[in-house]
Design a protein around this motif. Structure first.
Motif, PDB file in Angstrom:
ATOM      1  N   MET A   1       0.848  -1.192   0.000  1.00  0.00           N
ATOM      2  CA  MET A   1       0.000   0.000   0.000  1.00  0.00           C
ATOM      3  C   MET A   1       0.881   1.239   0.000  1.00  0.00           C
ATOM      4  O   MET A   1       1.761   1.393   0.843  1.00  0.00           O
ATOM      5  CB  MET A   1      -0.897  -0.004   1.235  1.00  0.00           C
ATOM      6  N   SER A   2       0.660   2.125  -0.937  1.00  0.00           N
ATOM      7  CA  SER A   2       1.405   3.372  -1.012  1.00  0.00           C
ATOM      8  C   SER A   2       0.586   4.478  -0.358  1.00  0.00           C
ATOM      9  O   SER A   2      -0.505   4.818  -0.831  1.00  0.00           O
ATOM     10  CB  SER A   2       1.696   3.729  -2.472  1.00  0.00           C
ATOM     11  N   ILE A   3       1.093   5.036   0.738  1.00  0.00           N
ATOM     12  CA  ILE A   3       0.361   6.057   1.480  1.00  0.00           C
ATOM     13  C   ILE A   3       0.587   7.420   0.843  1.00  0.00           C
ATOM     14  O   ILE A   3       1.721   7.795   0.532  1.00  0.00           O
ATOM     15  CB  ILE A   3       0.801   6.070   2.954  1.00  0.00           C
ATOM     16  N   LYS A   4      -0.490   8.157   0.676  1.00  0.00           N
ATOM     17  CA  LYS A   4      -0.391   9.524   0.173  1.00  0.00           C
ATOM     18  C   LYS A   4       0.069  10.442   1.299  1.00  0.00           C
ATOM     19  O   LYS A   4      -0.278  10.245   2.471  1.00  0.00           O
ATOM     20  CB  LYS A   4      -1.733   9.992  -0.378  1.00  0.00           C
TER      21      LYS A   4
ATOM     22  N   ASP B   1      15.050  11.233  20.127  1.00  0.00           N
ATOM     23  CA  ASP B   1      14.787  10.122  21.037  1.00  0.00           C
ATOM     24  C   ASP B   1      13.335  10.109  21.508  1.00  0.00           C
ATOM     25  O   ASP B   1      12.685   9.067  21.520  1.00  0.00           O
ATOM     26  CB  ASP B   1      15.729  10.189  22.236  1.00  0.00           C
ATOM     27  N   GLN B   2      12.844  11.254  21.908  1.00  0.00           N
ATOM     28  CA  GLN B   2      11.478  11.368  22.402  1.00  0.00           C
ATOM     29  C   GLN B   2      10.604  11.975  21.306  1.00  0.00           C
ATOM     30  O   GLN B   2      10.765  13.134  20.963  1.00  0.00           O
ATOM     31  CB  GLN B   2      11.436  12.243  23.666  1.00  0.00           C
ATOM     32  N   ARG B   3       9.709  11.188  20.753  1.00  0.00           N
ATOM     33  CA  ARG B   3       8.904  11.678  19.638  1.00  0.00           C
ATOM     34  C   ARG B   3       7.545  11.004  19.641  1.00  0.00           C
ATOM     35  O   ARG B   3       7.364   9.910  20.181  1.00  0.00           O
ATOM     36  CB  ARG B   3       9.602  11.407  18.309  1.00  0.00           C
ATOM     37  N   GLY B   4       6.585  11.667  19.017  1.00  0.00           N
ATOM     38  CA  GLY B   4       5.284  11.072  18.817  1.00  0.00           C
ATOM     39  C   GLY B   4       5.232  10.312  17.507  1.00  0.00           C
ATOM     40  O   GLY B   4       6.166  10.358  16.691  1.00  0.00           O
ATOM     41  N   PRO B   5       4.141   9.611  17.253  1.00  0.00           N
ATOM     42  CA  PRO B   5       3.995   8.875  15.989  1.00  0.00           C
ATOM     43  C   PRO B   5       4.085   9.813  14.790  1.00  0.00           C
ATOM     44  O   PRO B   5       3.554  10.922  14.800  1.00  0.00           O
ATOM     45  CB  PRO B   5       2.593   8.257  16.095  1.00  0.00           C
ATOM     46  N   LEU B   6       4.800   9.356  13.776  1.00  0.00           N
ATOM     47  CA  LEU B   6       4.936  10.080  12.502  1.00  0.00           C
ATOM     48  C   LEU B   6       5.644  11.421  12.669  1.00  0.00           C
ATOM     49  O   LEU B   6       5.485  12.325  11.851  1.00  0.00           O
ATOM     50  CB  LEU B   6       3.565  10.261  11.840  1.00  0.00           C
ATOM     51  N   LEU B   7       6.448  11.521  13.724  1.00  0.00           N
ATOM     52  CA  LEU B   7       7.314  12.678  13.935  1.00  0.00           C
ATOM     53  C   LEU B   7       8.750  12.173  14.050  1.00  0.00           C
ATOM     54  O   LEU B   7       9.005  10.990  14.210  1.00  0.00           O
ATOM     55  CB  LEU B   7       6.911  13.443  15.195  1.00  0.00           C
ATOM     56  N   GLY B   8       9.694  13.111  13.959  1.00  0.00           N
ATOM     57  CA  GLY B   8      11.098  12.753  13.965  1.00  0.00           C
ATOM     58  C   GLY B   8      11.704  12.935  12.593  1.00  0.00           C
ATOM     59  O   GLY B   8      11.202  13.696  11.757  1.00  0.00           O
ATOM     60  N   SER B   9      12.814  12.253  12.340  1.00  0.00           N
ATOM     61  CA  SER B   9      13.528  12.386  11.078  1.00  0.00           C
ATOM     62  C   SER B   9      12.777  11.654   9.966  1.00  0.00           C
ATOM     63  O   SER B   9      11.916  10.801  10.236  1.00  0.00           O
ATOM     64  CB  SER B   9      14.934  11.810  11.202  1.00  0.00           C
ATOM     65  N   PRO B  10      13.089  11.939   8.699  1.00  0.00           N
ATOM     66  CA  PRO B  10      12.450  11.197   7.601  1.00  0.00           C
ATOM     67  C   PRO B  10      12.610   9.685   7.734  1.00  0.00           C
ATOM     68  O   PRO B  10      11.676   8.926   7.414  1.00  0.00           O
ATOM     69  CB  PRO B  10      13.153  11.740   6.356  1.00  0.00           C
ATOM     70  N   GLU B  11      13.772   9.236   8.228  1.00  0.00           N
ATOM     71  CA  GLU B  11      13.983   7.792   8.388  1.00  0.00           C
ATOM     72  C   GLU B  11      13.053   7.228   9.466  1.00  0.00           C
ATOM     73  O   GLU B  11      12.499   6.129   9.320  1.00  0.00           O
ATOM     74  CB  GLU B  11      15.441   7.507   8.749  1.00  0.00           C
TER      75      GLU B  11
ATOM     76  N   LEU C   1      11.204  12.306   2.562  1.00  0.00           N
ATOM     77  CA  LEU C   1      10.361  11.189   2.962  1.00  0.00           C
ATOM     78  C   LEU C   1       9.665  10.577   1.763  1.00  0.00           C
ATOM     79  O   LEU C   1       9.577   9.352   1.624  1.00  0.00           O
ATOM     80  CB  LEU C   1       9.329  11.673   3.997  1.00  0.00           C
ATOM     81  N   ARG C   2       9.165  11.418   0.875  1.00  0.00           N
ATOM     82  CA  ARG C   2       8.493  10.934  -0.328  1.00  0.00           C
ATOM     83  C   ARG C   2       9.454  10.134  -1.211  1.00  0.00           C
ATOM     84  O   ARG C   2       9.102   9.076  -1.732  1.00  0.00           O
ATOM     85  CB  ARG C   2       7.914  12.128  -1.100  1.00  0.00           C
ATOM     86  N   ARG C   3      10.689  10.608  -1.364  1.00  0.00           N
ATOM     87  CA  ARG C   3      11.648   9.888  -2.202  1.00  0.00           C
ATOM     88  C   ARG C   3      12.013   8.544  -1.592  1.00  0.00           C
ATOM     89  O   ARG C   3      12.286   7.581  -2.319  1.00  0.00           O
ATOM     90  CB  ARG C   3      12.915  10.725  -2.404  1.00  0.00           C
ATOM     91  N   GLY C   4      12.040   8.505  -0.241  1.00  0.00           N
ATOM     92  CA  GLY C   4      12.416   7.272   0.423  1.00  0.00           C
ATOM     93  C   GLY C   4      11.380   6.180   0.249  1.00  0.00           C
ATOM     94  O   GLY C   4      11.661   5.005   0.350  1.00  0.00           O
TER      95      GLY C   4
END
Length: 301
Positions: A1-4, A253-263, A298-301
């Motif tokens: 599944m490719s997420i938009k 280190d401390q982050r919520g879902p879908l936050l942080g670096s692109p990786e 993120l999109r390219r990854g």
């Protein structure tokens, strides 16, 4: 599944301007994002507000509420400056306008954009806004359901006629119609279990703000169960997530879902896909243009 993937436009606060909105919209399309989003707020009360509605935590209204560009007019402006990208509302407060007026405005925008509109819609929650709009907060619930049914009737075949408890439309021809005869994709913004069940029962999509994965998982299960019990195919109803916060250049280190670096976010996208989420968009803090290169990575990854 490719997420938009998408991003909110800078429509609120002192940095909001036609130039900033156009710049973010055009750049988001250029880098290959799938969507841009607007939202609705009528005012910033000078007294504390109950967040989320009566009984919610009381706090001073955010400063950005004082200036918020209208979501429909903003997306019409953006539609004329772009060609491909999805235009979404997350969310419009449906009850502040009659269903005929709102349905015609949205159908007009859908026509101007060539069918690129996605309508995220909600009931509203701020008491001061209901007072200013001349609508009772008791209209929520059953009145909201009827409002959506009346809008769908307006988008349907002529002649239109609707007889309900709260809304009545005399038999008439009403246009323009949306590009898709079924109307633009509809999402209900929901957080409570009652609102999530309502979205499933009505056979529309679900959009919600993500705070933690367990809540998303339970909400999606509730939504799908309600949709199936009402005779809808849950797999055909979209689930979307709004992320409030920024992507960062470096891991955190401390982050919520879908936050942080692109990786880090890329790993979270896999979890979202397993839950059946098909679209995620970020409501970033600060200057959105600084977020776009990270979203592009993120999109390219």
């Amino acid at each position: 599944m490719s997420i938009k993937l998408g991003v909110h436009l800078p429509i609120a606060g002192p940095g909001a301007s036609p130039e900033a909105i156009a710049h973010v919209a055009e750049e988001a399309e250029r880098i290959g994002l799938d969507s841009r989003w607007s939202w609705e707020r009528l005012m910033r009360p000078t007294v504390p507000i109950a967040l989320g509605g009566p009984g919610g935590p009381v706090m001073e209204a955010p400063e950005d509420f004082a200036t918020v560009y209208d979501p429909v007019e903003t997306l019409s402006y953006v539609a004329a400056r772009t060609r491909r990208i999805i235009l979404g509302t997350s969310v419009l407060d449906a009850l502040f306008q009659s269903p005929v007026i709102l349905a015609r405005r949205l159908a007009t925008l859908d026509r101007f954009s060539g069918g690129r509109l996605v309508v995220g819609i909600g009931q509203g929650w701020m008491a001061q806004e209901f007072e200013a709009a001349g609508v009772s907060m008791r209209r929520r619930g059953a009145g909201f359901e009827e409002h959506l049914a009346a809008m769908r009737a307006v988008w349907g075949s002529d002649p239109v006629r609707f007889e309900g408890r709260f809304y009545r439309i005399p038999e008439a021809d009403i246009g323009p119609k949306p590009v898709n005869p079924a109307g633009p994709p509809l999402l209900v913004g929901a957080g409570s279990s009652v609102a999530i069940e309502r979205a499933g029962r009505l056979g529309v999509g679900l959009t919600m703000v993500i705070f933690d994965w367990d809540t998303v998982r339970a909400s999606v299960q509730t939504f799908r169960a309600a949709a199936g019990a009402a005779g809808h195919d849950p797999d055909t109803l979209p689930v979307m997530l709004q992320v409030n916060g920024n992507i960062t250049a470096e891991p955190v280190d401390q982050r919520g879902p879908l936050l942080g670096s692109p990786e880090q976010v890329a790993a979270d996208l896999d979890q979202a896909a397993r839950l059946g989420v098909e679209h995620i968009y970020w409501n970033t803090a600060g200057e959105p243009l600084r977020q776009l290169p990270l979203l592009a990575e993120l999109r390219r990854g």
